[in-house]
Write an enzyme that holds these catalytic residues in place. Structure first.
Site, PDB file in Angstrom:
ATOM      1  N   GLY A 117     -42.279  -8.090 -21.652  1.00  0.00           N
ATOM      2  CA  GLY A 117     -42.397  -9.544 -21.615  1.00  0.00           C
ATOM      3  C   GLY A 117     -42.721 -10.125 -22.973  1.00  0.00           C
ATOM      4  O   GLY A 117     -42.959  -9.414 -23.949  1.00  0.00           O
ATOM      5  N   ASP A 167     -34.902  -3.866 -24.522  1.00  0.00           N
ATOM      6  CA  ASP A 167     -35.515  -5.199 -24.474  1.00  0.00           C
ATOM      7  C   ASP A 167     -35.178  -6.018 -25.716  1.00  0.00           C
ATOM      8  O   ASP A 167     -35.501  -7.209 -25.778  1.00  0.00           O
ATOM      9  CB  ASP A 167     -37.031  -5.107 -24.295  1.00  0.00           C
ATOM     10  CG  ASP A 167     -37.705  -4.316 -25.396  1.00  0.00           C
ATOM     11  OD1 ASP A 167     -37.433  -3.109 -25.491  1.00  0.00           O
ATOM     12  OD2 ASP A 167     -38.499  -4.894 -26.164  1.00  0.00           O
ATOM     13  N   ASN A 168     -34.527  -5.397 -26.691  1.00  0.00           N
ATOM     14  CA  ASN A 168     -34.075  -6.114 -27.888  1.00  0.00           C
ATOM     15  C   ASN A 168     -32.564  -6.353 -27.877  1.00  0.00           C
ATOM     16  O   ASN A 168     -31.995  -6.714 -28.905  1.00  0.00           O
ATOM     17  CB  ASN A 168     -34.450  -5.341 -29.154  1.00  0.00           C
ATOM     18  CG  ASN A 168     -35.948  -5.288 -29.373  1.00  0.00           C
ATOM     19  OD1 ASN A 168     -36.681  -6.142 -28.885  1.00  0.00           O
ATOM     20  ND2 ASN A 168     -36.415  -4.291 -30.096  1.00  0.00           N
ATOM     21  N   ARG A 205     -32.449 -10.743 -21.818  1.00  0.00           N
ATOM     22  CA  ARG A 205     -32.231  -9.436 -22.440  1.00  0.00           C
ATOM     23  C   ARG A 205     -31.773  -8.430 -21.382  1.00  0.00           C
ATOM     24  O   ARG A 205     -31.955  -8.661 -20.185  1.00  0.00           O
ATOM     25  CB  ARG A 205     -33.539  -8.933 -23.066  1.00  0.00           C
ATOM     26  CG  ARG A 205     -34.228  -9.949 -23.971  1.00  0.00           C
ATOM     27  CD  ARG A 205     -35.749  -9.691 -24.012  1.00  0.00           C
ATOM     28  NE  ARG A 205     -36.455 -10.737 -24.755  1.00  0.00           N
ATOM     29  CZ  ARG A 205     -36.865 -10.628 -26.012  1.00  0.00           C
ATOM     30  NH1 ARG A 205     -36.668  -9.499 -26.670  1.00  0.00           N
ATOM     31  NH2 ARG A 205     -37.493 -11.623 -26.605  1.00  0.00           N
ATOM     32  N   ARG A 245     -36.850 -19.724 -33.122  1.00  0.00           N
ATOM     33  CA  ARG A 245     -35.558 -19.056 -32.964  1.00  0.00           C
ATOM     34  C   ARG A 245     -34.686 -19.871 -32.015  1.00  0.00           C
ATOM     35  O   ARG A 245     -35.167 -20.409 -31.017  1.00  0.00           O
ATOM     36  CB  ARG A 245     -35.771 -17.648 -32.414  1.00  0.00           C
ATOM     37  CG  ARG A 245     -34.491 -16.844 -32.235  1.00  0.00           C
ATOM     38  CD  ARG A 245     -34.803 -15.379 -31.979  1.00  0.00           C
ATOM     39  NE  ARG A 245     -35.617 -15.170 -30.792  1.00  0.00           N
ATOM     40  CZ  ARG A 245     -36.337 -14.065 -30.575  1.00  0.00           C
ATOM     41  NH1 ARG A 245     -36.371 -13.098 -31.477  1.00  0.00           N
ATOM     42  NH2 ARG A 245     -37.033 -13.938 -29.468  1.00  0.00           N
ATOM     43  N   ASP A 284     -52.591  -9.752 -30.488  1.00  0.00           N
ATOM     44  CA  ASP A 284     -53.185 -11.070 -30.726  1.00  0.00           C
ATOM     45  C   ASP A 284     -52.196 -12.213 -30.524  1.00  0.00           C
ATOM     46  O   ASP A 284     -52.564 -13.386 -30.637  1.00  0.00           O
ATOM     47  CB  ASP A 284     -53.804 -11.146 -32.128  1.00  0.00           C
ATOM     48  CG  ASP A 284     -52.787 -10.923 -33.250  1.00  0.00           C
ATOM     49  OD1 ASP A 284     -51.573 -10.942 -32.978  1.00  0.00           O
ATOM     50  OD2 ASP A 284     -53.225 -10.731 -34.405  1.00  0.00           O
ATOM     51  N   GLY A 285     -50.937 -11.878 -30.228  1.00  0.00           N
ATOM     52  CA  GLY A 285     -49.959 -12.920 -29.962  1.00  0.00           C
ATOM     53  C   GLY A 285     -49.434 -13.624 -31.196  1.00  0.00           C
ATOM     54  O   GLY A 285     -48.686 -14.597 -31.087  1.00  0.00           O
ATOM     55  N   LYS A 338     -41.945 -18.086 -31.910  1.00  0.00           N
ATOM     56  CA  LYS A 338     -42.418 -16.708 -32.078  1.00  0.00           C
ATOM     57  C   LYS A 338     -43.706 -16.717 -32.895  1.00  0.00           C
ATOM     58  O   LYS A 338     -43.751 -17.259 -33.996  1.00  0.00           O
ATOM     59  CB  LYS A 338     -41.347 -15.880 -32.785  1.00  0.00           C
ATOM     60  CG  LYS A 338     -41.546 -14.379 -32.703  1.00  0.00           C
ATOM     61  CD  LYS A 338     -40.282 -13.662 -33.140  1.00  0.00           C
ATOM     62  CE  LYS A 338     -40.410 -12.151 -32.999  1.00  0.00           C
ATOM     63  NZ  LYS A 338     -39.159 -11.464 -33.364  1.00  0.00           N
ATOM     64  N   ASP A 345     -33.815 -10.174 -31.893  1.00  0.00           N
ATOM     65  CA  ASP A 345     -35.139  -9.571 -32.065  1.00  0.00           C
ATOM     66  C   ASP A 345     -35.189  -8.625 -33.267  1.00  0.00           C
ATOM     67  O   ASP A 345     -35.269  -7.411 -33.146  1.00  0.00           O
ATOM     68  CB  ASP A 345     -35.580  -8.841 -30.794  1.00  0.00           C
ATOM     69  CG  ASP A 345     -36.774  -9.541 -30.163  1.00  0.00           C
ATOM     70  OD1 ASP A 345     -37.049 -10.699 -30.520  1.00  0.00           O
ATOM     71  OD2 ASP A 345     -37.450  -8.935 -29.314  1.00  0.00           O
TER      72      ASP A 345
END
Length: 486
Positions: free
Chosen positions: A90, A252-253, A183, A176, A125-126, A113, A262
């Site tokens: 995710g 996932d990319n 994906r 982006r 940490d996002g 992003k 990604d």
């Protein structure tokens, strides 16, 4: 052209519901400031480029402000990472802010992003650091200029917010653009968690919104998968022809649209090395330059497995079987063009392979070789190019056959230089150039990032005063391996 408050929104993915994403507000970064923006990406939104200079631009793309119509979402998906299945990934630091509907009727995702923690942050940490945000911006726009399908980068916003990676760095946010952020891993998530109803909702969404031409087929889902295979075959052919290494081809990319997506520790080849690994975490070379073709096929087979809930296995296998011959056809067509050939002969692939074998033995800059080859008439160009090769006997034999092959082209050599320069870039995004721009930006000077972006936006045209960007890299700048840390 429009102002920021005149954009039209239509958040289609958000309307699918909470099974597909979680609503999360972005966490602002401190003292937001514009690092770089892409006018051509802004044009996709019908956005006036002058808007980038307004304070509200940095505020909107740094989490400080939101459009009323925005519905920021962290998407859930899973995926195979380095061949092993990870059941829940995710958006760990990204948010689908909204979908913009432009005047041409196109939907464009605004994806932020580095927007802070989400339910999928997995102890992270996002945040995204300035370094990785600049790298993705430059790569997105450089690939687009080369004619390689890719997500786009609207802007990078810097900040004074500190983050810790190997050392202390500053946080940034990259916006982006893509017409979808779905994906391969989205389909894997619903397949492996045994949620067939949600799986079908997602498939229908992608079919309706992104592959409408497949709806009238006898088997729409199969037609869509076949088109995804076709798009990926062309995409990977362009990567290989232009020497692009993605670095982290996890499922996932992989975009469901067949675009480059990604970016992580990517690289363009400097001296040709088929076994080049750009990701220093890839100690087994799973995602080396040479492996990108079989890995793309492997990833498509993982997607096919996830689609067995709606498509029979044998037709999926048949569609997968299209990948390699389609890839080979696209790749050979591109390489013929790079060599200045306008006709096809049976032995052309052998000619390409022999050239790459000579390059592999050392000393040859992949991009500059093709540019040099088009600078002069064939015989003279071969003499100049010869100086770069270690395997002189091999190159001489190849050169003789290439000269003979060019002699069988119809007509004369008129237009050869223009044809070759139109497909062989003078300016390539080399990691050492990106690193120099990043170091300046980290010191507060964004001029080099902006200059490099402008040069790479016109890679095939000779630009006065920009010769330094067309040189071979110094020894320290070759074959740099980049960290996944971002």
């Amino acid at each position: 052209m429009k102002a920021l408050d005149q954009l039209t929104f239509d958040n289609r993915f958000a309307r699918l519901g909470d099974a597909f994403s979680t609503q999360v507000l972005p966490e602002p970064i401190a003292d937001p400031r514009l690092v770089v923006a892409s006018e051509s990406a802004m044009a996709l939104l019908d956005l006036d480029p002058a808007q980038a200079e307004l304070p509200v631009f940095a505020e909107l793309f740094s989490g400080h402000k939101l459009w009323e119509e925005a519905d920021p979402r962290a998407m859930v998906y899973s995926g195979h990472q380095f061949g092993s299945y990870n059941p829940r990934l995710g958006d760990g630091r990204g948010l689908l802010l909204a979908e913009v509907l432009n005047d041409a009727g196109e939907h464009w995702d605004l994806h932020l992003k580095g927007a802070g923690q989400t339910p999928y942050s997995r102890m992270g940490d996002g945040r995204a650091v300035l370094r990785s945000s600049i790298r993705e911006f430059l790569a997105s726009e450089a690939l687009h200029a080369l004619g390689i399908a890719t997500s786009r980068a609207l802007c990078v916003i810097g900040s004074s917010t500190p983050v810790w990676r190997e050392t202390r760095e500053s946080a940034a946010m990259l916006t982006r653009l893509a017409q979808s952020h779905v994906r391969f891993g989205h389909f894997e998530y619903f397949y492996y968690t045994k949620q067939p109803e949600q799986q079908r909702v997602l498939i229908d969404h992608v079919l309706e919104q992104h592959y409408p031409e497949c709806r009238e087929a006898e088997q729409p889902y199969l037609a869509m998968f076949r088109t995804i295979v076709e798009r990926n075959a062309e995409l990977i052919a362009r990567w290989q022809a232009y020497g692009f290494c993605h670095g982290v081809m996890n499922t996932d990319n992989m975009s469901i649209l067949g675009i480059t997506f990604d970016f992580g520790p990517y690289a363009f080849l400097d001296d040709f090395d088929a076994n080049f690994i750009c990701n220093h975490s890839d100690d087994r070379g799973r995602y080396s330059y040479a492996n990108q073709v079989p890995i793309a096929h492997w990833n498509l087979s993982a997607l096919a497995q996830a689609l067995t809930t709606v498509i029979e296995v044998e037709p999926l296998k048949e569609a997968l079987g299209l990948f390699l011959p389609l890839y080979q056809a696209h790749y050979l067509d591109l390489m013929r063009r790079r060599l200045g050939l306008t006709t096809a002969e049976d032995d052309d692939m052998v000619l390409v392979e022999r050239l790459l074998q000579c390059m592999q033995r050392g000393g040859v800059d992949y991009s500059l070789f093709f540019r040099k080859l088009g600078e002069q008439p064939v015989a003279e160009a071969l003499k100049v190019a010869r100086d770069d090769f270690i395997d002189l006997a091999g190159f001489d034999a190849w050169g003789a056959d290439y000269l003979a092959r060019c002699g069988r082209e119809p007509g004369n050599a008129e237009g050869r230089r223009e044809r070759m320069h139109a497909v062989n870039p003078l300016y390539v995004l080399r990691n050492y150039l990106a690193q120099k721009a990043i170091e300046a930006a980290e010191a507060g000077d964004y001029s080099e990032v902006r200059r490099l972006h402008q040069v790479l936006a016109r890679p095939f045209e000779e630009q006065p005063g920009m010769q330094a960007y067309a040189e071979r890299p110094p020894e320290w700048g070759k074959h740099l391996e980049i960290s996944c840390s971002s």
